[in-house]
Scaffold this motif. Structure first.
Motif, short mmCIF file in Angstrom:
data_model
loop_
_atom_site.label_atom_id
_atom_site.label_comp_id
_atom_site.label_asym_id
_atom_site.label_seq_id
_atom_site.Cartn_x
_atom_site.Cartn_y
_atom_site.Cartn_z
N TRP A 5 0.85 -1.20 0.00
CA TRP A 5 0.00 0.00 0.00
C TRP A 5 0.89 1.25 0.00
O TRP A 5 1.89 1.28 0.72
CB TRP A 5 -0.86 0.06 1.26
CG TRP A 5 -1.90 -1.01 1.39
CD1 TRP A 5 -1.69 -2.36 1.41
CD2 TRP A 5 -3.32 -0.82 1.52
NE1 TRP A 5 -2.89 -3.02 1.54
CE2 TRP A 5 -3.91 -2.10 1.62
CE3 TRP A 5 -4.15 0.30 1.58
CZ2 TRP A 5 -5.28 -2.29 1.76
CZ3 TRP A 5 -5.52 0.12 1.73
CH2 TRP A 5 -6.08 -1.15 1.81
N ASP A 6 0.49 2.25 -0.78
CA ASP A 6 1.10 3.58 -0.68
C ASP A 6 0.02 4.54 -0.22
O ASP A 6 -1.06 4.62 -0.83
CB ASP A 6 1.62 4.04 -2.05
CG ASP A 6 3.06 3.63 -2.29
OD1 ASP A 6 3.83 3.51 -1.31
OD2 ASP A 6 3.43 3.44 -3.47
N ILE A 7 0.30 5.26 0.85
CA ILE A 7 -0.66 6.26 1.34
C ILE A 7 0.00 7.63 1.18
O ILE A 7 1.12 7.84 1.64
CB ILE A 7 -1.01 6.03 2.83
CG1 ILE A 7 -1.57 4.62 3.02
CG2 ILE A 7 -1.98 7.09 3.34
CD1 ILE A 7 -1.88 4.25 4.47
N ALA A 80 2.37 0.88 -5.86
CA ALA A 80 1.95 -0.21 -4.98
C ALA A 80 0.69 -0.89 -5.53
O ALA A 80 0.12 -0.47 -6.54
CB ALA A 80 1.70 0.34 -3.59
N ASP A 81 0.23 -1.94 -4.82
CA ASP A 81 -1.01 -2.63 -5.22
C ASP A 81 -2.24 -1.76 -4.92
O ASP A 81 -3.23 -1.78 -5.64
CB ASP A 81 -1.16 -3.94 -4.43
CG ASP A 81 0.03 -4.85 -4.62
OD1 ASP A 81 0.37 -5.12 -5.78
OD2 ASP A 81 0.66 -5.25 -3.61
N VAL A 82 -2.16 -1.05 -3.79
CA VAL A 82 -3.28 -0.17 -3.40
C VAL A 82 -2.70 1.22 -3.14
O VAL A 82 -1.70 1.35 -2.43
CB VAL A 82 -3.98 -0.66 -2.12
CG1 VAL A 82 -5.24 0.14 -1.86
CG2 VAL A 82 -4.29 -2.15 -2.19
N VAL A 83 -3.34 2.21 -3.72
CA VAL A 83 -2.84 3.58 -3.60
C VAL A 83 -3.93 4.44 -2.97
O VAL A 83 -5.05 4.51 -3.50
CB VAL A 83 -2.46 4.15 -4.98
CG1 VAL A 83 -1.95 5.58 -4.85
CG2 VAL A 83 -1.43 3.25 -5.66
N LEU A 107 -5.32 -0.63 -7.24
CA LEU A 107 -6.57 -0.02 -6.79
C LEU A 107 -6.22 1.37 -6.26
O LEU A 107 -5.35 1.51 -5.39
CB LEU A 107 -7.21 -0.85 -5.68
CG LEU A 107 -8.40 -0.20 -4.97
CD1 LEU A 107 -9.55 0.08 -5.94
CD2 LEU A 107 -8.88 -1.07 -3.81
N TRP A 108 -6.90 2.37 -6.78
CA TRP A 108 -6.59 3.77 -6.45
C TRP A 108 -7.83 4.36 -5.74
O TRP A 108 -8.92 4.32 -6.30
CB TRP A 108 -6.27 4.50 -7.75
CG TRP A 108 -5.95 5.96 -7.65
CD1 TRP A 108 -5.50 6.65 -6.58
CD2 TRP A 108 -6.05 6.89 -8.74
NE1 TRP A 108 -5.30 7.96 -6.93
CE2 TRP A 108 -5.63 8.13 -8.23
CE3 TRP A 108 -6.45 6.79 -10.08
CZ2 TRP A 108 -5.60 9.29 -9.04
CZ3 TRP A 108 -6.42 7.93 -10.88
CH2 TRP A 108 -5.99 9.17 -10.34
N MET A 109 -7.62 4.85 -4.55
CA MET A 109 -8.77 5.37 -3.79
C MET A 109 -8.49 6.75 -3.23
O MET A 109 -7.35 7.04 -2.84
CB MET A 109 -9.10 4.44 -2.63
CG MET A 109 -9.81 3.20 -3.07
SD MET A 109 -10.25 2.17 -1.66
CE MET A 109 -8.72 1.36 -1.36
N ASN A 110 -9.53 7.54 -3.18
CA ASN A 110 -9.42 8.78 -2.45
C ASN A 110 -10.08 8.60 -1.09
O ASN A 110 -11.28 8.31 -1.01
CB ASN A 110 -10.12 9.92 -3.20
CG ASN A 110 -9.91 11.23 -2.48
OD1 ASN A 110 -8.79 11.66 -2.29
ND2 ASN A 110 -10.99 11.83 -2.01
N LEU A 111 -9.29 8.73 -0.05
CA LEU A 111 -9.86 8.68 1.30
C LEU A 111 -10.36 10.08 1.64
O LEU A 111 -9.58 11.01 1.76
CB LEU A 111 -8.79 8.24 2.31
CG LEU A 111 -9.21 8.27 3.77
CD1 LEU A 111 -10.36 7.31 4.05
CD2 LEU A 111 -8.03 7.92 4.68
N ASP A 112 -11.69 10.21 1.74
CA ASP A 112 -12.28 11.53 1.91
C ASP A 112 -12.36 11.98 3.36
O ASP A 112 -12.09 11.21 4.27
CB ASP A 112 -13.69 11.53 1.31
CG ASP A 112 -13.66 11.99 -0.12
OD1 ASP A 112 -13.65 13.20 -0.34
OD2 ASP A 112 -13.63 11.11 -1.02
#
Ligand code: TRH
Length: 377
Positions: A5-7, A80-83, A107-112
């Motif tokens: 994961w990349d945060i 990464a696998d999850v961004v 998988l690319w997500m915006n954490l709101d």
């Protein structure tokens, strides 16, 4: 195989952005065995919550998380696998190319940002924009079914309850902060932005016949405290008494210590996002100073939360909470509202416990993110 994961976190202002992403990163490592890189553009803000951070390092390990400084000139790196782009931060262009070039699309997500508004339920998990063929998704934290939930690490409530039942552990903790709690005193923590309503609240506490001890970590509200006390240059360690009110300035403490402070107090005034959630897990009555936004959109968020938080309460309790929170967020006179809140003291305490348990019955945010990924692959 370990999921990587990349945060990404840009520190806009204050501490909420780093506070949330640091918690999430640790939890993904500790409970879901993920390999996490946390990219942070401002290590100095990070250092305040986590003094072990060495601000001079581009790369370091902290509690199993690979902490990377996010420099202006982006270092070439694989994706990464999850961004996770926290709070709509813009990823480096070269990193987005790296995502698109990966053999397996990440998988690319915006954490709101957290909101109790109803529309959040409809938008959580929906696709957002695309970069080349890489799809981004919205991930919304929240209080209701159908949202991503709240950050809550395993065993948190158990540790909190144990601490709250252990007077000696609390005494020892408070002593470490030079706080002597008298047995007949109502202990309050106060973390807030500048607030014109503070003087009336402190007036009310100093004169209503009860004893209050207010602990104020160093920060933005200190100017109002100084004006009310009629002193300048308040620093950690300062203690002042006015009538029934003792005001004590604390240093800005480590994030885990701040949790313990919330657990010790009878009442917590919190702000922003992360301390607001942590006060809910403390299961004690609270007062929220919401982060101000343009065109007062924050007031809708405040009302949405109040609607949810107070929905099953009797009229008088509901009124006491609504009145106090609205006055605080408008910087208005707190006198009558504080009186009403004190009259509703047992009801507020009972509700804080019940709300905490209700929220804790839902899956936590880190688990929900992992599930989202598992369902997506
Ligand atoms: O610092 P904040 O006002 O952060 C805000 C909000 O997140 C807001 O939503 C966001 O838009 C804005 O920043 C940019 O309040 P918050 O969210 O409570 O974050 C504070 C963090 O600091 C939290 O993780 C708790 C931590 N903290 C400590 O570690 N030690 C302390 O002594 C105190 C008072 C706080």
């Amino acid at each position: 195989m370990t999921v990587r994961w990349d945060i990404f976190c840009t520190v806009v202002d204050n501490y909420g952005d780093i506070g949330v992403t640091w918690r999430l990163a640790r939890q993904l490592v500790a409970e879901h065995h993920c390999a996490v890189r946390l990219w942070v553009d401002d290590l100095r803000a990070f250092e305040r919550l986590c003094p072990q951070i060495d601000v001079s390092l581009e790369e370091q390990w902290q509690q199993g998380v690979q902490v990377r400084h996010w420099p202006q000139t982006w270092p070439a790196t694989d994706a990464a696998d999850v961004v996770i782009a926290a709070f709509a931060c813009q990823l480096p262009a070269a990193y987005m190319d790296a995502m698109a070039e990966r053999q397996t699309t990440p998988l690319w997500m915006n954490l709101d940002y957290l909101s109790a508004e109803d529309w959040v339920v409809g938008c959580h998990g929906l696709p957002s924009v695309k970069y080349k063929h890489v799809q981004k998704y919205f991930f919304f934290p929240g209080f209701q079914e159908g949202t991503g939930g709240l950050l809550r690490e395993a065993g948190l409530l158990e540790r909190c309850r144990e601490f709250q039942q252990d007077a000696e552990a609390q005494r020892h903790f408070l002593q470490g902060l030079d706080v002597e709690r008298a047995s007949d005193t109502y202990l309050i923590s106060l973390f807030a932005y500048e607030n014109a309503g503070l003087a009336s609240w402190f007036d009310a506490m100093s004169t209503n016949g009860e004893k209050f001890h207010v602990l104020v970590p160093e920060g933005r509200v200190l100017g109002d405290v100084e004006r009310w006390l009629g002193v300048a240059d308040l620093k950690a360690g300062a203690v002042h008494r006015r009538g029934g009110l003792t005001v004590q300035v604390l240093p800005f403490i480590r994030q885990d210590q701040y949790d313990q402070l919330l657990w010790c107090c009878d009442f917590n005034a919190v702000r922003g996002e992360d301390s607001f959630v942590r006060a809910q897990w403390a299961g004690r009555p609270m007062l929220w100073h919401i982060y101000q936004q343009e065109e007062d959109v924050h007031l809708e968020k405040l009302e949405a939360f109040l609607g949810l938080y107070t929905r099953e309460l009797p009229d008088a309790t509901q009124k006491a909470i609504n009145g106090l929170w609205r006055a605080w967020n408008a910087g208005q006179d707190m006198t009558e509202h504080w009186k009403a809140a004190r009259q509703q003291g047992p009801e507020l305490a009972e509700h804080a416990r019940a709300w905490c348990l209700e929220q804790a019955s839902r899956p936590d945010l880190a688990a929900a993110l992992v599930k989202f990924y598992v369902n997506w692959i």
